[in-house]
Design an enzyme around this catalytic site. Sequence first.
Site, PDB file in Angstrom:
ATOM      1  CE  LYS A  12      18.632  49.423 195.140  1.00  0.00           C
ATOM      2  NZ  LYS A  12      18.248  49.889 196.416  1.00  0.00           N
ATOM      3  N   GLY A  13      15.827  44.651 190.795  1.00  0.00           N
ATOM      4  CA  GLY A  13      15.128  43.405 190.872  1.00  0.00           C
ATOM      5  C   GLY A  13      15.478  42.277 189.993  1.00  0.00           C
ATOM      6  CG  ASP A  16       2.715  45.034 188.590  1.00  0.00           C
ATOM      7  OD1 ASP A  16       1.991  44.027 188.595  1.00  0.00           O
ATOM      8  OD2 ASP A  16       2.657  45.886 189.152  1.00  0.00           O
ATOM      9  CG  PHE A  26       3.713  42.727 196.696  1.00  0.00           C
ATOM     10  CD1 PHE A  26       3.914  43.674 195.764  1.00  0.00           C
ATOM     11  CD2 PHE A  26       4.703  42.553 197.651  1.00  0.00           C
ATOM     12  CE1 PHE A  26       5.046  44.599 195.592  1.00  0.00           C
ATOM     13  CE2 PHE A  26       6.029  43.375 197.748  1.00  0.00           C
ATOM     14  CZ  PHE A  26       6.041  44.501 196.587  1.00  0.00           C
ATOM     15  CG  ASP A  50      11.980  45.574 196.815  1.00  0.00           C
ATOM     16  OD1 ASP A  50      11.935  45.619 195.615  1.00  0.00           O
ATOM     17  OD2 ASP A  50      12.201  46.626 197.674  1.00  0.00           O
ATOM     18  NE  ARG A  92      16.201  45.017 196.035  1.00  0.00           N
ATOM     19  CZ  ARG A  92      15.345  45.636 195.578  1.00  0.00           C
ATOM     20  NH1 ARG A  92      14.664  44.999 194.359  1.00  0.00           N
ATOM     21  NH2 ARG A  92      15.040  46.781 195.453  1.00  0.00           N
TER      22      ARG A  92
HETATM   23  P1  IMP Z   1       5.851  47.592 185.888  1.00  0.00           P
HETATM   24  O1  IMP Z   1       6.590  48.997 185.387  1.00  0.00           O
HETATM   25  O2  IMP Z   1       4.579  48.077 186.523  1.00  0.00           O
HETATM   26  O3  IMP Z   1       5.747  46.703 184.705  1.00  0.00           O
HETATM   27  O4  IMP Z   1       6.589  47.048 186.952  1.00  0.00           O
HETATM   28  C1  IMP Z   1       7.915  46.633 186.801  1.00  0.00           C
HETATM   29  C2  IMP Z   1       8.554  46.717 187.983  1.00  0.00           C
HETATM   30  O5  IMP Z   1       7.956  46.689 189.450  1.00  0.00           O
HETATM   31  C3  IMP Z   1       9.267  45.172 188.402  1.00  0.00           C
HETATM   32  O6  IMP Z   1      10.370  45.156 187.374  1.00  0.00           O
HETATM   33  C4  IMP Z   1       9.478  44.912 189.767  1.00  0.00           C
HETATM   34  O7  IMP Z   1      10.689  45.517 189.979  1.00  0.00           O
HETATM   35  C5  IMP Z   1       8.538  45.808 190.255  1.00  0.00           C
HETATM   36  N1  IMP Z   1       7.456  44.876 190.787  1.00  0.00           N
HETATM   37  C6  IMP Z   1       6.338  44.428 190.033  1.00  0.00           C
HETATM   38  N2  IMP Z   1       5.552  43.546 190.614  1.00  0.00           N
HETATM   39  C7  IMP Z   1       6.047  43.364 191.875  1.00  0.00           C
HETATM   40  C8  IMP Z   1       5.911  42.690 192.880  1.00  0.00           C
HETATM   41  O8  IMP Z   1       4.866  41.656 192.958  1.00  0.00           O
HETATM   42  N3  IMP Z   1       7.140  42.699 193.847  1.00  0.00           N
HETATM   43  C9  IMP Z   1       7.867  43.318 193.887  1.00  0.00           C
HETATM   44  N4  IMP Z   1       8.005  44.188 192.841  1.00  0.00           N
HETATM   45  C10 IMP Z   1       7.270  44.129 192.008  1.00  0.00           C
HETATM   46 MG    MG Z   2      12.282  45.167 187.988  1.00  0.00          MG
END
Ligand code: IMP
Ligand code: MG
Length: 175
Positions: free
Chosen positions: A44-45, A104, A153, A160, A166
């Site tokens: 959803k992000g 991330d 964060f 979220d 959001r």
């Molecule tokens: P990854 O798979 O660890 O690269 O993370 C990707 C997803 O984790 C992102 O698309 C976000 O939805 C979520 N995410 C990563 N960092 C944050 C944050 O600081 N706040 C909220 N959601 C996060």
């Molecule tokens: Mg995301």
Amino acid sequence: MKVHPFINAEEIDRLNTTLAKKISSDYQNILAEKESLLVVITLKGALLFGADLIRKLTVPIHVDFVRLASYGAGIKSSGEVRFLKDIESSPEGKHILVLDEIIDSGRTWDFLRKRLGAANPKSLKICALLSKPSRREIEVTIDYLGREVEDKFLVGYGLDFNEDYRNLKEISYLE
Ligand code: IMP
Ligand code: MG
């Protein structure tokens, strides 16, 4: 936990404008006549980022969605990617641009790259508004990046904390 302002709506808009200009000018040359770019928004992000970015693109696009979850409850990633919803169009023979609001650990993009890449797209790239390089667990290349951020964060603009925040127009951090 307190909410601290971090990236305001004007800066987000500037980042989106810069990204959209670069993407539009690149795909202007890549797309054949009558061909559309398939933009895949990660739910959803990337809902707000996607909605804002695609309105600034000047090349023809189609839109599709995937939904993945790498975060369990709270601020710590569960470390595994759960695949909850696939795109509805076939990736085969398409130029695909995935939109994510933040990279991330790199797991989500690594997973999608392999999954969509296995279905023979003509090209496959990622555009992320934000990246936290210090948190990377899997090395990934980001084709289009808004900006890097430190390890905080973040909430707002699609991001979220347990589904809260959001819809905020700006990005804040929780501490
Ligand atoms: P990854 O798979 O660890 O690269 O993370 C990707 C997803 O984790 C992102 O698309 C976000 O939805 C979520 N995410 C990563 N960092 C944050 C944050 O600081 N706040 C909220 N959601 C996060
Ligand atoms: Mg995301």
